[in-house]
Design a protein around this motif. Structure first.
Motif, PDB file in Angstrom:
ATOM      1  N   ASP A 177     -69.337  18.412  42.522  1.00  0.00           N
ATOM      2  CA  ASP A 177     -70.546  18.476  42.189  1.00  0.00           C
ATOM      3  C   ASP A 177     -70.807  16.926  41.578  1.00  0.00           C
ATOM      4  O   ASP A 177     -69.868  16.838  40.613  1.00  0.00           O
ATOM      5  CB  ASP A 177     -70.987  19.315  41.042  1.00  0.00           C
ATOM      6  N   PRO A 178     -71.552  16.108  41.989  1.00  0.00           N
ATOM      7  CA  PRO A 178     -71.725  14.598  41.341  1.00  0.00           C
ATOM      8  C   PRO A 178     -72.001  14.712  39.881  1.00  0.00           C
ATOM      9  O   PRO A 178     -71.463  13.794  39.182  1.00  0.00           O
ATOM     10  CB  PRO A 178     -72.949  14.135  42.165  1.00  0.00           C
ATOM     11  N   ASP A 179     -72.543  15.672  39.505  1.00  0.00           N
ATOM     12  CA  ASP A 179     -73.023  15.756  38.084  1.00  0.00           C
ATOM     13  C   ASP A 179     -71.783  16.346  37.292  1.00  0.00           C
ATOM     14  O   ASP A 179     -71.599  16.237  35.972  1.00  0.00           O
ATOM     15  CB  ASP A 179     -74.299  16.861  37.515  1.00  0.00           C
ATOM     16  N   GLU A 180     -70.774  16.618  37.762  1.00  0.00           N
ATOM     17  CA  GLU A 180     -69.668  17.309  37.080  1.00  0.00           C
ATOM     18  C   GLU A 180     -68.126  16.572  37.264  1.00  0.00           C
ATOM     19  O   GLU A 180     -67.116  16.861  36.963  1.00  0.00           O
ATOM     20  CB  GLU A 180     -69.344  18.791  37.341  1.00  0.00           C
ATOM     21  N   ILE A 181     -68.322  15.336  38.003  1.00  0.00           N
ATOM     22  CA  ILE A 181     -67.136  14.662  38.215  1.00  0.00           C
ATOM     23  C   ILE A 181     -66.691  14.059  36.941  1.00  0.00           C
ATOM     24  O   ILE A 181     -67.522  13.469  36.066  1.00  0.00           O
ATOM     25  CB  ILE A 181     -67.501  13.330  39.042  1.00  0.00           C
ATOM     26  N   ASP A 182     -65.409  14.074  36.579  1.00  0.00           N
ATOM     27  CA  ASP A 182     -64.793  13.563  35.308  1.00  0.00           C
ATOM     28  C   ASP A 182     -63.582  12.759  35.335  1.00  0.00           C
ATOM     29  O   ASP A 182     -63.046  12.488  36.756  1.00  0.00           O
ATOM     30  CB  ASP A 182     -64.517  14.761  34.390  1.00  0.00           C
ATOM     31  N   VAL A 183     -62.913  12.682  34.447  1.00  0.00           N
ATOM     32  CA  VAL A 183     -61.879  11.611  34.480  1.00  0.00           C
ATOM     33  C   VAL A 183     -60.774  12.281  35.380  1.00  0.00           C
ATOM     34  O   VAL A 183     -60.133  11.449  36.252  1.00  0.00           O
ATOM     35  CB  VAL A 183     -61.387  11.375  33.289  1.00  0.00           C
ATOM     36  N   GLU A 184     -60.272  13.602  35.252  1.00  0.00           N
ATOM     37  CA  GLU A 184     -59.384  14.161  36.063  1.00  0.00           C
ATOM     38  C   GLU A 184     -59.542  14.165  37.483  1.00  0.00           C
ATOM     39  O   GLU A 184     -58.540  13.969  38.309  1.00  0.00           O
ATOM     40  CB  GLU A 184     -59.429  15.659  35.584  1.00  0.00           C
ATOM     41  N   ASP A 185     -60.790  14.189  38.206  1.00  0.00           N
ATOM     42  CA  ASP A 185     -60.974  13.980  39.377  1.00  0.00           C
ATOM     43  C   ASP A 185     -60.668  12.506  39.938  1.00  0.00           C
ATOM     44  O   ASP A 185     -59.908  12.658  41.104  1.00  0.00           O
ATOM     45  CB  ASP A 185     -62.606  14.233  39.662  1.00  0.00           C
ATOM     46  N   ILE A 186     -60.727  11.474  39.085  1.00  0.00           N
ATOM     47  CA  ILE A 186     -60.097  10.322  39.502  1.00  0.00           C
ATOM     48  C   ILE A 186     -58.615  10.466  39.536  1.00  0.00           C
ATOM     49  O   ILE A 186     -58.069   9.799  40.404  1.00  0.00           O
ATOM     50  CB  ILE A 186     -60.597   9.315  38.587  1.00  0.00           C
ATOM     51  N   GLU A 187     -57.947  10.795  38.308  1.00  0.00           N
ATOM     52  CA  GLU A 187     -56.659  10.743  38.279  1.00  0.00           C
ATOM     53  C   GLU A 187     -55.872  11.399  39.283  1.00  0.00           C
ATOM     54  O   GLU A 187     -54.805  10.931  39.743  1.00  0.00           O
ATOM     55  CB  GLU A 187     -56.289  10.928  36.889  1.00  0.00           C
ATOM     56  N   ASP A 188     -56.623  12.636  39.775  1.00  0.00           N
ATOM     57  CA  ASP A 188     -55.942  13.504  40.795  1.00  0.00           C
ATOM     58  C   ASP A 188     -55.747  12.611  42.134  1.00  0.00           C
ATOM     59  O   ASP A 188     -54.885  13.010  42.884  1.00  0.00           O
ATOM     60  CB  ASP A 188     -56.833  14.861  40.752  1.00  0.00           C
ATOM     61  N   ARG A 189     -56.506  11.816  42.181  1.00  0.00           N
ATOM     62  CA  ARG A 189     -56.643  10.907  43.415  1.00  0.00           C
ATOM     63  C   ARG A 189     -56.043   9.540  43.572  1.00  0.00           C
ATOM     64  O   ARG A 189     -55.733   9.007  44.503  1.00  0.00           O
ATOM     65  CB  ARG A 189     -58.062  10.910  43.961  1.00  0.00           C
ATOM     66  N   LEU A 190     -55.449   9.266  42.393  1.00  0.00           N
ATOM     67  CA  LEU A 190     -54.820   7.927  42.337  1.00  0.00           C
ATOM     68  C   LEU A 190     -53.418   8.021  42.631  1.00  0.00           C
ATOM     69  O   LEU A 190     -52.893   7.344  43.530  1.00  0.00           O
ATOM     70  CB  LEU A 190     -54.929   7.649  40.720  1.00  0.00           C
ATOM     71  N   TYR A 191     -52.769   9.156  42.195  1.00  0.00           N
ATOM     72  CA  TYR A 191     -51.114   9.361  42.481  1.00  0.00           C
ATOM     73  C   TYR A 191     -50.904  10.778  42.586  1.00  0.00           C
ATOM     74  O   TYR A 191     -51.435  11.633  42.164  1.00  0.00           O
ATOM     75  CB  TYR A 191     -50.290   8.777  41.452  1.00  0.00           C
ATOM     76  N   ASP A 192     -49.743  11.165  43.376  1.00  0.00           N
ATOM     77  CA  ASP A 192     -49.197  12.462  43.795  1.00  0.00           C
ATOM     78  C   ASP A 192     -49.022  13.108  42.591  1.00  0.00           C
ATOM     79  O   ASP A 192     -49.216  14.315  42.497  1.00  0.00           O
ATOM     80  CB  ASP A 192     -48.228  12.461  45.061  1.00  0.00           C
ATOM     81  N   GLN A 193     -48.196  12.444  41.643  1.00  0.00           N
ATOM     82  CA  GLN A 193     -47.839  12.957  40.424  1.00  0.00           C
ATOM     83  C   GLN A 193     -48.599  12.072  39.296  1.00  0.00           C
ATOM     84  O   GLN A 193     -48.980  10.958  39.233  1.00  0.00           O
ATOM     85  CB  GLN A 193     -46.578  12.901  40.184  1.00  0.00           C
ATOM     86  N   PRO A 194     -48.764  13.091  38.192  1.00  0.00           N
ATOM     87  CA  PRO A 194     -49.476  12.114  36.917  1.00  0.00           C
ATOM     88  C   PRO A 194     -48.990  11.064  36.424  1.00  0.00           C
ATOM     89  O   PRO A 194     -47.440  11.078  36.235  1.00  0.00           O
ATOM     90  CB  PRO A 194     -49.609  13.233  35.815  1.00  0.00           C
ATOM     91  N   VAL A 195     -49.507  10.066  36.090  1.00  0.00           N
ATOM     92  CA  VAL A 195     -48.845   8.885  35.412  1.00  0.00           C
ATOM     93  C   VAL A 195     -49.378   8.750  33.891  1.00  0.00           C
ATOM     94  O   VAL A 195     -50.834   8.841  33.965  1.00  0.00           O
ATOM     95  CB  VAL A 195     -49.346   7.597  36.208  1.00  0.00           C
ATOM     96  N   ARG A 196     -48.716   8.631  32.987  1.00  0.00           N
ATOM     97  CA  ARG A 196     -49.380   8.636  31.562  1.00  0.00           C
ATOM     98  C   ARG A 196     -50.160   7.261  31.257  1.00  0.00           C
ATOM     99  O   ARG A 196     -49.727   6.486  32.177  1.00  0.00           O
ATOM    100  CB  ARG A 196     -48.087   8.857  30.398  1.00  0.00           C
ATOM    101  N   ASP A 197     -51.075   7.532  30.435  1.00  0.00           N
ATOM    102  CA  ASP A 197     -51.731   6.244  30.021  1.00  0.00           C
ATOM    103  C   ASP A 197     -50.599   5.060  29.608  1.00  0.00           C
ATOM    104  O   ASP A 197     -49.712   5.302  28.802  1.00  0.00           O
ATOM    105  CB  ASP A 197     -52.650   6.495  28.813  1.00  0.00           C
ATOM    106  N   VAL A 198     -51.028   3.882  29.790  1.00  0.00           N
ATOM    107  CA  VAL A 198     -50.040   2.920  29.356  1.00  0.00           C
ATOM    108  C   VAL A 198     -50.356   2.287  28.089  1.00  0.00           C
ATOM    109  O   VAL A 198     -51.364   2.062  27.675  1.00  0.00           O
ATOM    110  CB  VAL A 198     -50.191   1.697  30.551  1.00  0.00           C
ATOM    111  N   ASP A 199     -49.153   2.485  27.071  1.00  0.00           N
ATOM    112  CA  ASP A 199     -49.387   1.772  25.849  1.00  0.00           C
ATOM    113  C   ASP A 199     -49.113   0.298  25.599  1.00  0.00           C
ATOM    114  O   ASP A 199     -49.731  -0.258  24.956  1.00  0.00           O
ATOM    115  CB  ASP A 199     -48.530   2.441  24.924  1.00  0.00           C
TER     116      ASP A 199
END
Length: 315
Positions: A177-199
């Protein structure tokens, strides 16, 4: 004699920096710049620079583990690098194959439970490199104490573009749903496995730009950036510790700013926002200079005053 004195001075400075380090970033990302210039300076070819740089990569992995970093990302080969001379890239691909298989079998990698992953358009790489990537990932897949990401055939903007296309497809298919797109929806499509935020991003070699490296995970987290002049093969532990100190100063400044803003808001926010502002002051109070630190009863008084003024306005 001069060289000996310089070595003694460097060792003393390294010990001083080590004592000053009080905390470690969770995720450090490194742009391995200057390999070819290092080789040219010594009259060698690019391959000699890349091989020397690979030794530095092994050292920084150890330094990160020593101070408690949990994830390291090495910018090793960008999509733009395919435009370099074929013989240079072929020699680099051979080196990558050797190092990936060596890391996959290394005792220290297994003792420290290092999970090796490749991020980027790896399907663009020669088959022998893809096989070496698969070997290292398979050998270390079960580990999670430390993560080593190797950015290969990597382009930050292209990854974001692919993620955006994935989201658009999800909307078109009715899965999002376009109104429910959040950060996780982008991150899930960036890499197959999660990458932590860079410090912290570290770039040696004298260039002062981040070259489209992990834009989602670094820019979104307002990562600290440390630029230094030594070429990557010359990068030392002292340089590394200076980078960590830059991160600590950046983190300290960020905490002070958050505390000051929250403190200023205490007397101006509405009642629903007051609890959040007070929580921030409580968390970051110790990061303020002594003269600026409010006492607990002062914070309580601010809350009461805000509550009273709110009640009067309501009356």
């Amino acid at each position: 004699m001069k060289r000996w004195l310089r070595q003694c001075a460097d060792a003393a400075y390294e010990r001083l920096l080590s004592r000053e380090i009080t905390g470690a970033p969770t995720h450090v990302a490194v742009i391995q710049d200057g390999n070819r210039r290092y080789a040219r300076q010594r009259g060698g070819d690019a391959h000699e620079g890349h091989r020397a740089g690979a030794q530095t990569a092994e050292h920084i992995l150890e330094w990160c583990q020593d101070i408690g970093v949990e994830e390291l990302t090495l910018y090793t080969f960008s999509t733009e690098n395919f435009d370099r001379p074929e013989e240079e890239n072929e020699a680099l691909f051979d080196l990558l194959c050797d190092k990936l298989r060596e890391f996959g079998d290394a005792e220290r990698v297994h003792e420290n439970e290092v999970c090796i992953r490749a991020i980027g358009e790896t399907e663009m790489l020669p088959e022998r490199v893809q096989d070496a990537v698969a070997y290292a990932e398979r050998r270390t897949r079960g580990y999670d104490r430390f993560v080593l990401n190797i950015a290969l055939a990597y382009g930050g903007r292209s990854r974001l573009l692919d993620a955006a296309r994935g989201v658009a497809e999800g909307v078109a298919d009715g899965d999002l749903d376009p109104d429910e797109i959040d950060v996780e929806d982008i991150e899930d499509r960036l890499y197959d496995q999660p990458v932590r935020d860079v410090d912290l991003i570290i770039r040696p070699g004298g260039e002062e730009r981040t070259s489209n490296f992990l834009p989602w995970h670094a820019n979104g987290n307002e990562a600290a950036v440390f630029f230094c002049t030594p070429y990557w093969p010359e990068f030392s532990k002292t340089d590394f510790l200076r980078g960590i100190r830059t991160y600590e100063h950046r983190e300290e400044s960020w905490r002070r700013t958050r505390a000051r803003r929250a403190l200023a808001l205490l007397g101006a926010v509405s009642e629903p926002e007051l609890a959040e502002a007070r929580s921030i002051v409580d968390r970051f109070r110790d990061s303020l200079p002594s003269a600026e630190r409010p006492e607990v009863d002062e914070i309580d008084a601010s809350e009461l005053e805000t509550g009273d003024s709110g009640s009067q306005a309501a009356d």
